[in-house]
Design a protein around this motif. Sequence first.
Motif, PDB file in Angstrom:
ATOM      1  N   UNK A  37      -1.016   7.541   4.609  1.00 53.89           N
ATOM      2  CA  UNK A  37       0.440   7.377   4.711  1.00 53.89           C
ATOM      3  C   UNK A  37       0.825   6.872   6.095  1.00 53.89           C
ATOM      4  N   UNK A  38       0.248   7.462   7.133  1.00 53.11           N
ATOM      5  CA  UNK A  38       0.559   7.043   8.507  1.00 53.11           C
ATOM      6  C   UNK A  38       0.155   5.584   8.723  1.00 53.11           C
ATOM      7  N   UNK A  39      -1.014   5.189   8.228  1.00 53.28           N
ATOM      8  CA  UNK A  39      -1.470   3.808   8.394  1.00 53.28           C
ATOM      9  C   UNK A  39      -0.543   2.823   7.690  1.00 53.28           C
ATOM     10  N   UNK A  40      -0.161   3.121   6.470  1.00 49.28           N
ATOM     11  CA  UNK A  40       0.694   2.202   5.711  1.00 49.28           C
ATOM     12  C   UNK A  40       2.091   2.129   6.315  1.00 49.28           C
ATOM     13  N   UNK A  83      -6.158  -0.751   5.117  1.00 45.42           N
ATOM     14  CA  UNK A  83      -7.094   0.373   5.124  1.00 45.42           C
ATOM     15  C   UNK A  83      -6.429   1.609   4.527  1.00 45.42           C
ATOM     16  N   UNK A  84      -5.168   1.838   4.858  1.00 44.81           N
ATOM     17  CA  UNK A  84      -4.433   2.963   4.292  1.00 44.81           C
ATOM     18  C   UNK A  84      -4.282   2.844   2.789  1.00 44.81           C
ATOM     19  N   UNK A  85      -4.010   1.631   2.301  1.00 42.38           N
ATOM     20  CA  UNK A  85      -3.907   1.405   0.857  1.00 42.38           C
ATOM     21  C   UNK A  85      -5.256   1.659   0.198  1.00 42.38           C
ATOM     22  N   UNK A  86      -6.327   1.198   0.813  1.00 44.08           N
ATOM     23  CA  UNK A  86      -7.666   1.403   0.260  1.00 44.08           C
ATOM     24  C   UNK A  86      -7.989   2.893   0.170  1.00 44.08           C
ATOM     25  N   UNK A  87      -7.718   3.639   1.235  1.00 47.90           N
ATOM     26  CA  UNK A  87      -7.969   5.089   1.225  1.00 47.90           C
ATOM     27  C   UNK A  87      -7.157   5.746   0.113  1.00 47.90           C
TER      28      UNK A  87
END
Length: 112
Positions: free
Chosen positions: A19-22, A51-55
């Motif tokens: 969430x923080x990355x996106x 990367x956030x979406x992938x996680x």
Amino acid sequence: MPSSRASIEAFDSWRGLAIVLVVSSHYTARVPFWAFGSEHEPVLMFRYGMLGVFISFVISGLLMGQAIRFSPSLAAFWADRISRIWPLFALASIVIFLLLQILPAPVVNSGQ
């Protein structure tokens, strides 16, 4: 062996990171590079939002697999999913429709 709830809670920190990355990616993608005090565009951009979406997709896939496995039937699984998603979808659609009747739709400029 930990309970299924404990194993699901173990993913919470990874969800938080995703969430923080996106969110930070969406925030910084809309801010020009000069707003950060730089005179030049970055040479190498790290796509941390992707990367956030992938996680998030990996975690969702694992949790959906568990949900399907522990459902009594595929019909029960889909009934549960639809009953959880549909009311919020309908509410969000109504709110957006009403807001667009009151406020003008946003206009995105190309920066020129």
